[in-house]
Motif scaffolding. Structure first.
Motif, PDB file in Angstrom:
ATOM      1  N   GLN A 127       0.865  -1.186   0.000  1.00  0.00           N
ATOM      2  CA  GLN A 127       0.000   0.000   0.000  1.00  0.00           C
ATOM      3  C   GLN A 127       0.899   1.233   0.000  1.00  0.00           C
ATOM      4  O   GLN A 127       1.627   1.481   0.966  1.00  0.00           O
ATOM      5  N   PRO A 128       0.869   1.988  -1.084  1.00  0.00           N
ATOM      6  CA  PRO A 128       1.776   3.136  -1.195  1.00  0.00           C
ATOM      7  C   PRO A 128       1.540   4.192  -0.115  1.00  0.00           C
ATOM      8  O   PRO A 128       0.403   4.414   0.329  1.00  0.00           O
ATOM      9  N   THR A 129       2.617   4.832   0.292  1.00  0.00           N
ATOM     10  CA  THR A 129       2.563   6.001   1.168  1.00  0.00           C
ATOM     11  C   THR A 129       2.617   7.241   0.281  1.00  0.00           C
ATOM     12  O   THR A 129       3.508   7.369  -0.557  1.00  0.00           O
ATOM     13  N   VAL A 130       1.666   8.143   0.471  1.00  0.00           N
ATOM     14  CA  VAL A 130       1.553   9.339  -0.367  1.00  0.00           C
ATOM     15  C   VAL A 130       1.994  10.560   0.436  1.00  0.00           C
ATOM     16  O   VAL A 130       1.557  10.760   1.572  1.00  0.00           O
ATOM     17  N   ILE A 131       2.868  11.354  -0.161  1.00  0.00           N
ATOM     18  CA  ILE A 131       3.418  12.538   0.510  1.00  0.00           C
ATOM     19  C   ILE A 131       2.978  13.798  -0.222  1.00  0.00           C
ATOM     20  O   ILE A 131       3.067  13.882  -1.458  1.00  0.00           O
ATOM     21  N   PHE A 132       2.495  14.769   0.552  1.00  0.00           N
ATOM     22  CA  PHE A 132       2.099  16.062  -0.012  1.00  0.00           C
ATOM     23  C   PHE A 132       3.234  17.060   0.177  1.00  0.00           C
ATOM     24  O   PHE A 132       3.816  17.172   1.257  1.00  0.00           O
ATOM     25  N   ASN A 133       3.585  17.766  -0.906  1.00  0.00           N
ATOM     26  CA  ASN A 133       4.604  18.807  -0.850  1.00  0.00           C
ATOM     27  C   ASN A 133       3.899  20.166  -0.801  1.00  0.00           C
ATOM     28  O   ASN A 133       3.324  20.611  -1.797  1.00  0.00           O
ATOM     29  N   PRO A 134       3.915  20.841   0.372  1.00  0.00           N
ATOM     30  CA  PRO A 134       3.173  22.104   0.496  1.00  0.00           C
ATOM     31  C   PRO A 134       3.742  23.238  -0.350  1.00  0.00           C
ATOM     32  O   PRO A 134       3.037  24.218  -0.631  1.00  0.00           O
ATOM     33  N   LYS A 135       4.994  23.101  -0.789  1.00  0.00           N
ATOM     34  CA  LYS A 135       5.591  24.168  -1.589  1.00  0.00           C
ATOM     35  C   LYS A 135       5.042  24.192  -3.013  1.00  0.00           C
ATOM     36  O   LYS A 135       4.661  25.245  -3.529  1.00  0.00           O
TER      37      LYS A 135
END
Length: 449
Positions: free
Chosen positions: A175-183
């Motif tokens: 199950q992939p881990t999803v990362i949000f980049n706020p920049k």
């Protein structure tokens, strides 16, 4: 091939246990192993019995992809017969060794050729345990099985779980881990959590239901970990594996096993720094071997740890305090953020305080926080407003096969937050996402990427 099996009355290892271990166990790493224990052999000479095993019993197996090894314990009058594939057995065509020995025994009794008792044991010649450990496991199990057969039945039942664990089929889900980049306001996949399943079993619980009650679950957990690592061969990104603290202590209290695991990881084209163990929330006893010392042996090789199911009522707090900077990730339990402010303002304030506490713990360790099981877009936005930017949740990704993950990894990046919002808030697209479990694919098929 049958005429080429053996040329003399004694095969290598027949009288030398170390030679037997070398040829039967050490040279068959990663393959399934069977050890058949013959006792109380009467009515025939040992050499004649060996000839029967090499011919009549071999015919009962109906296999060509097979290698034998023998060892005779003269003082106990016990003959050990090792069986392993030359290459690889298909799980669908996995031989029923127990049944074959049982039929062979019946034929011998009916034809008044020989009488004997037998016990069968099996395991995988895994990479972490040494030859002595594997031999001792097989020897003890074969003795127990022989005693069980004498009081209960003539040969052992064919167990699906044992077949899967001792087999050479390697499969896994992630199950992939999803990362949000706020920049730059984009989401991307950087790795994921690896699970058992995708073929013979749907998941870990299904396998455990098939495990006989007398099996050593810590050893089962070790074998599953190895199978998952092998299934991930060449997989990119940060790979996370579940393990209980007690299994970690019991299995890896000797540093040479940690070293062997590291070699297995590197041999499978994986980077130790990209391996993370999620310590599941289970009680453990580290009075003999401190958990901190065991974990440090992994950490010195570049591997790291995560506190799984970390929440307000979590028992993982002591692990976090003990391991210090070795904890590089907090898997935030949904109980810490699943609430509605209008329904329970006290819980809302308590959870805000807990999230703030987690962030301080994470900052002190240069660790990340991953929110698990986020179920709706509003909760996703709430977490990001409080600087939690990493997620493992079905609304973004469900489980996929490791082969699909490896194939698509380079495509799973730089999806803008506007696209994610549209998929998760649009009624038709959100329903499709629930079925497909792959936000990137749903967005792509909808023409949004």
């Amino acid at each position: 091939m049958k005429n080429q099996l053996f040329t003399g009355p004694y095969y290598f290892g027949m009288k030398d246990l170390d030679v037997f271990k070398k040829h039967f166990i050490q040279e068959n790493q990663g393959k399934p192993l069977f050890l058949i224990r013959f006792e109380n052999i009467t009515g025939i000479e040992l050499t004649e019995f060996l000839d029967l095993l090499r011919t009549e019993f071999y015919s009962c197996l109906d296999l060509e992809d097979i290698s034998f090894g023998f060892h005779y314990l003269e003082k106990q009058d016990i003959l050990l017969m090792g069986i392993s594939p030359l290459f690889e057995w298909d799980i669908e065509k996995f031989p029923n060794i127990e049944n074959s020995v049982g039929k062979f025994q019946q034929q011998c009794l009916q034809n008044k050729i020989v009488s004997f008792h037998f016990g069968v044991s099996r395991t995988q010649s895994n990479f972490i345990s040494d030859s002595d450990e594997i031999y001792n496991e097989l020897y003890k199990s074969s003795e127990k099985n022989l005693n069980d057969n004498l009081v209960r039945w003539s040969w052992t039942y064919y167990n699906k779980a044992n077949t899967y664990i001792s087999g050479s089929v390697h499969e896994a889900m992630i199950q992939p881990t999803v990362i949000f980049n706020p920049k730059d306001k984009t989401y991307s996949v950087k790795g994921g959590e690896v699970f058992l399943g995708g073929g013979a079993y749907i998941g870990y619980k299904d396998l455990i239901n098939d495990i006989p009650a007398d099996q050593d679950l810590n050893r089962i957990e070790l074998l599953i970990l190895e199978k998952l690592i092998i299934a991930c061969e060449g997989a990119p990104g940060l790979l996370k594996f579940n393990i209980s603290p007690q299994s970690l202590i019991d299995t890896f209290s000797h540093i040479d096993r940690v070293d062997r695991l590291q070699r297995l990881i590197q041999n499978k084209d994986l980077i130790p720094e990209n391996i993370r163990f999620e310590l599941v929330e289970k009680p453990y006893d580290d009075s003999r071997f401190p958990l901190k010392d065991v974990c440090h042996a992994f950490y010195s090789h570049g591997m790291s740890f995560a506190a799984d199911d970390f929440g307000v009522k979590s028992q993982s707090h002591q692990i976090v305090l003990d391991l210090g900077i070795m904890i590089k990730e907090f898997k935030l339990d949904p109980i810490s953020f699943k609430f509605k402010i209008e329904e329970d303002q006290i819980k809302f304030l308590d959870n805000l305080a807990f999230i703030d506490y987690c962030k301080r713990l994470a900052d002190n360790r240069e660790a990340v926080i991953t929110a698990e099981a986020v179920e709706d877009y509003d909760t996703l936005r709430f977490l990001m407003e409080h600087q939690i930017y990493q997620f493992q949740a079905n609304i973004l990704f469900g489980k996929m096969t490791v082969s699909d993950y490896k194939r698509d990894f380079d495509l799973l990046h730089s999806i803008h937050e506007d696209v994610v919002k549209e998929v998760l808030t649009d009624k038709i697209l959100s329903e499709k996402q629930k079925k497909v479990g792959n936000l990137f694919r749903v967005a792509s098929e909808a023409g949004l990427i």
